[in-house]
Design an enzyme around this catalytic site. Sequence first.
Site, mmCIF file in Angstrom:
data_model
loop_
_atom_site.group_PDB
_atom_site.id
_atom_site.type_symbol
_atom_site.label_atom_id
_atom_site.label_comp_id
_atom_site.label_asym_id
_atom_site.label_seq_id
_atom_site.Cartn_x
_atom_site.Cartn_y
_atom_site.Cartn_z
ATOM 1 N N GLN A 235 -5.362 -12.201 -4.555
ATOM 2 C CA GLN A 235 -5.887 -12.902 -5.740
ATOM 3 C C GLN A 235 -6.214 -14.369 -5.443
ATOM 4 O O GLN A 235 -6.675 -15.084 -6.327
ATOM 5 C CB GLN A 235 -4.869 -12.850 -6.885
ATOM 6 C CG GLN A 235 -4.626 -11.453 -7.446
ATOM 7 C CD GLN A 235 -5.782 -10.944 -8.298
ATOM 8 O OE1 GLN A 235 -6.674 -11.699 -8.696
ATOM 9 N NE2 GLN A 235 -5.777 -9.656 -8.582
ATOM 10 N N HIS B 255 -12.732 -6.079 -2.849
ATOM 11 C CA HIS B 255 -13.252 -5.882 -4.213
ATOM 12 C C HIS B 255 -12.907 -7.033 -5.150
ATOM 13 O O HIS B 255 -13.488 -7.154 -6.222
ATOM 14 C CB HIS B 255 -12.837 -4.514 -4.790
ATOM 15 C CG HIS B 255 -11.388 -4.319 -5.059
ATOM 16 N ND1 HIS B 255 -10.909 -4.043 -6.312
ATOM 17 C CD2 HIS B 255 -10.310 -4.338 -4.257
ATOM 18 C CE1 HIS B 255 -9.591 -3.907 -6.252
ATOM 19 N NE2 HIS B 255 -9.211 -4.081 -5.010
ATOM 20 N N THR C 290 -12.524 5.518 13.284
ATOM 21 C CA THR C 290 -13.921 5.104 13.165
ATOM 22 C C THR C 290 -14.047 4.068 12.065
ATOM 23 O O THR C 290 -13.540 4.249 10.959
ATOM 24 C CB THR C 290 -14.806 6.332 12.859
ATOM 25 O OG1 THR C 290 -14.650 7.243 13.933
ATOM 26 C CG2 THR C 290 -16.265 5.945 12.708
ATOM 27 N N CYS D 136 -4.882 -3.522 -11.383
ATOM 28 C CA CYS D 136 -5.174 -2.789 -10.147
ATOM 29 C C CYS D 136 -4.027 -1.882 -9.729
ATOM 30 O O CYS D 136 -3.940 -1.483 -8.597
ATOM 31 C CB CYS D 136 -5.528 -3.758 -9.025
ATOM 32 S SG CYS D 136 -4.400 -5.136 -8.928
HETATM 33 N N1 PLP Z 1 -2.107 -7.397 -4.073
HETATM 34 C C1 PLP Z 1 -2.551 -7.949 -5.208
HETATM 35 C C2 PLP Z 1 -2.014 -9.289 -5.608
HETATM 36 C C3 PLP Z 1 -3.506 -7.317 -5.993
HETATM 37 O O1 PLP Z 1 -3.940 -7.888 -7.124
HETATM 38 C C4 PLP Z 1 -3.980 -6.051 -5.582
HETATM 39 C C5 PLP Z 1 -4.924 -5.330 -6.454
HETATM 40 O O2 PLP Z 1 -6.034 -5.194 -6.285
HETATM 41 C C6 PLP Z 1 -3.500 -5.519 -4.364
HETATM 42 C C7 PLP Z 1 -2.561 -6.218 -3.643
HETATM 43 C C8 PLP Z 1 -3.970 -4.209 -3.846
HETATM 44 O O3 PLP Z 1 -5.221 -4.335 -3.228
HETATM 45 P P1 PLP Z 1 -6.152 -3.057 -3.045
HETATM 46 O O4 PLP Z 1 -6.568 -2.640 -4.424
HETATM 47 O O5 PLP Z 1 -7.298 -3.508 -2.200
HETATM 48 O O6 PLP Z 1 -5.325 -2.010 -2.367
#
Ligand code: PLP
Length: 401
Positions: A184, A209, A245, A341
């Site tokens: 973040q 993302h 890969t 997320c």
């Molecule tokens: N760490 C934090 C602070 C997040 O906000 C997120 C969410 O996206 C992640 C880890 C996990 O990342 P990812 O969704 O690329 O696995």
Amino acid sequence: MIYLDNSATTKPYDEVIEYMDDIQRNHWGNPSSAHRLGIDAEKIIKSSSELVARELHTEKENIIFTSCGTEANNMALVQKFFNKDKFNEREIIISEIEHPAISRPCKYYEQQGVKVSKIPVDNKGLIDIEQLKSLITDRTATISVMYVNNEVGTIQPIKEISKIVGDLPESKSNNLVFHTDAVQAFGKIPIDLSSSELSKVDMLTISAHKIHGPKGMGALYARRPEKYKSFIIGGGQQAGLRSGTENVAGMAGFGLAASIHCENMNDKMKQVGKLRNLLMNGFKDSISDVRVNSPEDISVSGEAGKCVPHILSISFAGTKGEVILHSLEEKGIYVSTEAACSSKKHSGSPVLSAMGLNSDEMEGTLRFSLSEFSTEDEILYTIEETKKAVEKMRKLTKFRR
Ligand code: PLP
């Protein structure tokens, strides 16, 4: 549609989609020869890791592309725990408010006999640095503290922790892994891994993302790649650091997104922060009984204890976040409850709970995520519609203070 949920910060840039599409179609869809295909891929991978490395002020050799931030976090945590015989000799320190991509693997290690200590946080989600110092022992093998919390946006004192690690006896500091989950933080506040202030950060996680890159791409920075061990073993891709890969189009999209997102980052984040403050003050001025869970002050320079410009967590007393979320959805406004997320299979946010919110406050919490695409009109409309939704719900439940 107004996106103030996860999709605000995760929608890929059009340029990223076009570039990845071009790579998929023209570089391997119709290759002139297998040899050509390999050379093209190699060039793309090299330039993509250079682009990502540049924004962290490091070298491409220090960047290991992964399938996501979660994988990168797991890779960092496993470094000191390949040998099961050592589990009861080694300890991990994390904060109380880590993302599940850190807290859940740590739970697993704990079940296997590893001691996991958690640094408490205050009511704004800031870790207690003195507590961290007191938790470090001769057995500490890994310290992992997130750079910025995903639910409330609090910036953690990563530079201070780097200094604490640097002040340990060399035999100790050279032997532990200091990792930070910067998913973040990357692209939102400056991260200069070449600076002396961050010189003891051994590993750092980022995810594509969160900066309008492709979903399903992450990266782990490793200061000493020669010491790094991978649990993905095979054909020796990425200099043997992560076999398999490569997702060439994904890497290319990540590199491009990093360079677009970080260009004029300071100005863009100032603008995002202005809108975030407009939203926060709009809620405070027009709706009674709100609790701002995020630190109220934002920082575009990454000052510890303040908030990143793109996150705002608010509790509306006497409401249910889920109900307000649906009322807003009907008005074309998308917001989130809790961590956007994670898969949301649990009840109540461990982050808000660690910050001392009671269950009613947690239930009435919404998270607003802003991006460089957010506009003033969207924010004003959101304040108005949230006010109506909160008042309506309070009237129905006869909320009194
Ligand atoms: N760490 C934090 C602070 C997040 O906000 C997120 C969410 O996206 C992640 C880890 C996990 O990342 P990812 O969704 O690329 O696995």
